[in-house]
Design a protein around this motif. Structure first.
Motif, PDB file in Angstrom:
ATOM      1  N   ILE A   3       0.857  -1.181   0.000  1.00 23.79           N
ATOM      2  CA  ILE A   3       0.000   0.000   0.000  1.00 23.79           C
ATOM      3  C   ILE A   3       0.888   1.223   0.000  1.00 23.79           C
ATOM      4  O   ILE A   3       1.748   1.377   0.861  1.00 23.79           O
ATOM      5  N   GLU A   4       0.693   2.103  -0.973  1.00 20.39           N
ATOM      6  CA  GLU A   4       1.447   3.344  -1.020  1.00 20.39           C
ATOM      7  C   GLU A   4       1.162   4.123   0.257  1.00 20.39           C
ATOM      8  O   GLU A   4       0.014   4.241   0.675  1.00 20.39           O
ATOM      9  N   THR A   5       2.217   4.656   0.861  1.00 16.65           N
ATOM     10  CA  THR A   5       2.030   5.405   2.096  1.00 16.65           C
ATOM     11  C   THR A   5       3.101   6.481   2.232  1.00 16.65           C
ATOM     12  O   THR A   5       4.251   6.253   1.882  1.00 16.65           O
ATOM     13  N   PRO A   6       2.712   7.641   2.757  1.00 14.97           N
ATOM     14  CA  PRO A   6       3.680   8.685   3.029  1.00 14.97           C
ATOM     15  C   PRO A   6       4.246   8.584   4.449  1.00 14.97           C
ATOM     16  O   PRO A   6       5.053   9.402   4.853  1.00 14.97           O
ATOM     17  N   CYS A   7       3.826   7.580   5.191  1.00 14.79           N
ATOM     18  CA  CYS A   7       4.230   7.441   6.593  1.00 14.79           C
ATOM     19  C   CYS A   7       5.744   7.303   6.715  1.00 14.79           C
ATOM     20  O   CYS A   7       6.364   6.507   6.007  1.00 14.79           O
ATOM     21  N   ILE A   8       6.321   8.105   7.624  1.00 15.97           N
ATOM     22  CA  ILE A   8       7.756   8.000   7.902  1.00 15.97           C
ATOM     23  C   ILE A   8       7.985   7.618   9.362  1.00 15.97           C
ATOM     24  O   ILE A   8       9.058   7.821   9.901  1.00 15.97           O
ATOM     25  N   ALA A   9       6.949   7.081  10.011  1.00 20.96           N
ATOM     26  CA  ALA A   9       6.998   6.607  11.392  1.00 20.96           C
ATOM     27  C   ALA A   9       7.284   7.729  12.388  1.00 20.96           C
ATOM     28  O   ALA A   9       7.940   7.518  13.394  1.00 20.96           O
ATOM     29  N   VAL A  10       6.792   8.932  12.094  1.00 22.28           N
ATOM     30  CA  VAL A  10       6.811  10.050  13.040  1.00 22.28           C
ATOM     31  C   VAL A  10       5.334  10.389  13.234  1.00 22.28           C
ATOM     32  O   VAL A  10       4.814  11.317  12.628  1.00 22.28           O
ATOM     33  N   CYS A  11       4.670   9.594  14.040  1.00 23.60           N
ATOM     34  CA  CYS A  11       3.210   9.642  14.129  1.00 23.60           C
ATOM     35  C   CYS A  11       2.758  10.484  15.319  1.00 23.60           C
ATOM     36  O   CYS A  11       2.512   9.967  16.403  1.00 23.60           O
ATOM     37  N   MET A  12       2.687  11.790  15.087  1.00 26.02           N
ATOM     38  CA  MET A  12       2.204  12.732  16.105  1.00 26.02           C
ATOM     39  C   MET A  12       1.370  13.786  15.391  1.00 26.02           C
ATOM     40  O   MET A  12       1.753  14.260  14.321  1.00 26.02           O
ATOM     41  N   ILE A  13       0.242  14.147  15.979  1.00 30.57           N
ATOM     42  CA  ILE A  13      -0.655  15.119  15.367  1.00 30.57           C
ATOM     43  C   ILE A  13      -0.372  16.509  15.936  1.00 30.57           C
ATOM     44  O   ILE A  13      -0.315  16.702  17.141  1.00 30.57           O
ATOM     45  N   ASP A  14      -0.197  17.477  15.049  1.00 31.22           N
ATOM     46  CA  ASP A  14      -0.004  18.871  15.426  1.00 31.22           C
ATOM     47  C   ASP A  14      -1.353  19.410  15.899  1.00 31.22           C
ATOM     48  O   ASP A  14      -2.323  19.389  15.139  1.00 31.22           O
ATOM     49  N   PRO A  15      -1.447  19.879  17.152  1.00 30.22           N
ATOM     50  CA  PRO A  15      -2.739  20.324  17.668  1.00 30.22           C
ATOM     51  C   PRO A  15      -3.297  21.567  16.966  1.00 30.22           C
ATOM     52  O   PRO A  15      -4.495  21.806  16.996  1.00 30.22           O
ATOM     53  N   TRP A  33      -7.082   5.266   5.303  1.00 30.63           N
ATOM     54  CA  TRP A  33      -6.026   4.939   4.339  1.00 30.63           C
ATOM     55  C   TRP A  33      -6.079   3.501   3.804  1.00 30.63           C
ATOM     56  O   TRP A  33      -6.024   3.296   2.592  1.00 30.63           O
ATOM     57  N   PRO A  34      -6.196   2.495   4.660  1.00 28.62           N
ATOM     58  CA  PRO A  34      -6.187   1.121   4.136  1.00 28.62           C
ATOM     59  C   PRO A  34      -7.374   0.802   3.228  1.00 28.62           C
ATOM     60  O   PRO A  34      -7.309  -0.114   2.423  1.00 28.62           O
ATOM     61  N   ARG A  35      -8.457   1.559   3.358  1.00 30.70           N
ATOM     62  CA  ARG A  35      -9.643   1.300   2.553  1.00 30.70           C
ATOM     63  C   ARG A  35      -9.715   2.174   1.301  1.00 30.70           C
ATOM     64  O   ARG A  35     -10.625   2.035   0.495  1.00 30.70           O
ATOM     65  N   MET A  36      -8.758   3.088   1.134  1.00 28.35           N
ATOM     66  CA  MET A  36      -8.738   3.944  -0.058  1.00 28.35           C
ATOM     67  C   MET A  36      -8.216   3.169  -1.255  1.00 28.35           C
ATOM     68  O   MET A  36      -7.442   2.226  -1.118  1.00 28.35           O
ATOM     69  N   THR A  37      -8.625   3.640  -2.425  1.00 25.98           N
ATOM     70  CA  THR A  37      -8.071   3.074  -3.650  1.00 25.98           C
ATOM     71  C   THR A  37      -6.661   3.633  -3.842  1.00 25.98           C
ATOM     72  O   THR A  37      -6.290   4.651  -3.245  1.00 25.98           O
ATOM     73  N   SER A  38      -5.915   2.978  -4.684  1.00 23.52           N
ATOM     74  CA  SER A  38      -4.565   3.441  -4.984  1.00 23.52           C
ATOM     75  C   SER A  38      -4.594   4.864  -5.530  1.00 23.52           C
ATOM     76  O   SER A  38      -3.778   5.703  -5.154  1.00 23.52           O
TER      77      SER A  38
END
Length: 74
Positions: A3-15, A33-38
């Motif tokens: 699955i294409e992903t932009p994740c770089i394993a810095v998983c924190m949300i800016d408030p 994301w996992p349910r989106m089409t390519s």
């Protein structure tokens, strides 16, 4: 299948922006994301650098891809 992903394993949300510091996605995008089409994923990824820049966030550099390794059988 990958699955294409932009994740770089810095998983924190800016408030302030409600975007992930690492990839720039919103929580609803991350959850769906996992349910989106390519094509949906690729369209979102294409806009992430500009989205992050517009929000005043640092745009991470893409991770270099590792070359596939093969182990010699002895």
């Amino acid at each position: 299948m990958s699955i294409e992903t932009p994740c770089i394993a810095v998983c924190m949300i800016d408030p302030q922006t409600n975007l992930c510091y690492g990839c720039g996605r919103s929580m609803p995008e991350i959850a769906r994301w996992p349910r989106m089409t390519s094509s949906e994923r690729l369209a979102i990824m294409a806009g992430l650098p500009q989205r992050m820049a517009d929000a005043g966030m640092d745009v991470p550099k893409p991770r270099p891809r590792r070359a596939p390794t093969t182990d010699a059988l002895s």
